[in-house]
Scaffold this active site. Sequence first.
Site, PDB file in Angstrom:
ATOM      1  N   GLY A 220       0.823  -1.377  -0.085  1.00 26.85           N
ATOM      2  CA  GLY A 220       0.101  -0.120   0.078  1.00 26.85           C
ATOM      3  C   GLY A 220       0.859   1.350   0.167  1.00 26.85           C
ATOM      4  CG  ASP A 242       1.706  -4.545 -17.538  1.00 35.22           C
ATOM      5  OD1 ASP A 242       2.769  -4.285 -16.790  1.00 35.22           O
ATOM      6  OD2 ASP A 242       1.384  -4.197 -18.953  1.00 35.22           O
ATOM      7  CG  ASP A 248       2.727   6.524 -14.286  1.00 39.09           C
ATOM      8  OD1 ASP A 248       3.616   7.127 -13.435  1.00 39.09           O
ATOM      9  OD2 ASP A 248       3.024   5.745 -15.144  1.00 39.09           O
TER      10      ASP A 248
HETATM   11  O1  RIB Z   1       5.513   4.279 -15.143  1.00 36.19           O
HETATM   12  C1  RIB Z   1       5.278   3.505 -16.339  1.00 36.19           C
HETATM   13  C2  RIB Z   1       5.865   4.234 -17.646  1.00 36.19           C
HETATM   14  O2  RIB Z   1       7.299   4.462 -17.370  1.00 36.19           O
HETATM   15  C3  RIB Z   1       5.508   3.740 -18.815  1.00 36.19           C
HETATM   16  O3  RIB Z   1       4.348   4.047 -19.571  1.00 36.19           O
HETATM   17  C4  RIB Z   1       6.933   4.105 -19.712  1.00 36.19           C
HETATM   18  O4  RIB Z   1       6.563   4.891 -20.837  1.00 36.19           O
HETATM   19  C5  RIB Z   1       7.848   4.565 -18.697  1.00 36.19           C
HETATM   20  O5  RIB Z   1       7.756   6.073 -18.735  1.00 36.19           O
END
Ligand code: RIB
Length: 301
Positions: A220, A242, A248
């Site tokens: 976490g 994946d 992000d």
């Molecule tokens: O965090 C994942 C990303 O890291 C991928 O999409 C790749 O492009 C790199 O920037």
Amino acid sequence: MYRAKITVVGSINMDMVTQCRRFPDIGETLMGTDFQRYSGGKGANQAVAAARLGADVTMVGAVGDDGFGYELLTVLNREGVNTDYVKTLPDLPSGMANITVADGENQIIVVPGANSGLTPADVEAAESRIAEADVVLAQLEIPMDCVITAAKLAAKHGKPFVLNPAPAQRLPEELLELVTLLTPNTTELACSLGLPAGMSAEEMIRRSRCPVLMTIGSDGALYNDENGQIHHQPAFRAIPVDSTGAGDTFNGAFAVYWKDGMASAVKKACAAAALSIAKAGAQSGMPFEEELEAFLAQQAV
Ligand code: RIB
């Protein structure tokens, strides 16, 4: 219903993803099981994650004047991200990430291409979008002077500047002073602050001069409050297909829910990240608002 305004200053890449049963050893050739191309880049991923959760998102970045650049812009527009401040550079190829996925984990090599052609002047051109943002988000796949410019503009307009310090690198003091919240994983925090190896996550967070929200993978996230107390948000259970882009998704979602307060925003960010790893590709599994709400409601039962 209020739509959070998020301005993302960051990278846009085409991800070349090879699936393997395991990672190859050095010098070894392995047979892969699948290959796909996906839109990616930490900046674009965070922008898409926030847009899917209903935010009004502006992306500041660069692509090359090539087929990949055209595709990457098309995807961002389709996801509802404002690309007025994404420039197309004639002399550099679009950013590219070479990604190997095995057992739901990944290894990534990024070739920045057009991302390295972004300039502080390009970031300054987007000042009005920074001035009206609820949160300004940045990462480290663009030149450091662009990150610093974004941080300075956010400070000038009194906006929170959230820095996801990935890929890991030592951060200049000038930047650390401008960061409202740092969102590293364990390795990135050690590298960002130049801390010695072997420290516990809690100790590293205590050593940071700026507030930290740290992702700790399947455990976490940890974050500290203004009194120095460290809080833990457990991860949600997910089936990993994946993990690319999970961090992000976490950052994009966190920015959207920032206004709800840390505990709620971190919980929603962990839930969004868990959903994101159930599909291949960084952006494919990122949840829409209704999916996230349904998932959270299920957890409460
Ligand atoms: O965090 C994942 C990303 O890291 C991928 O999409 C790749 O492009 C790199 O920037």
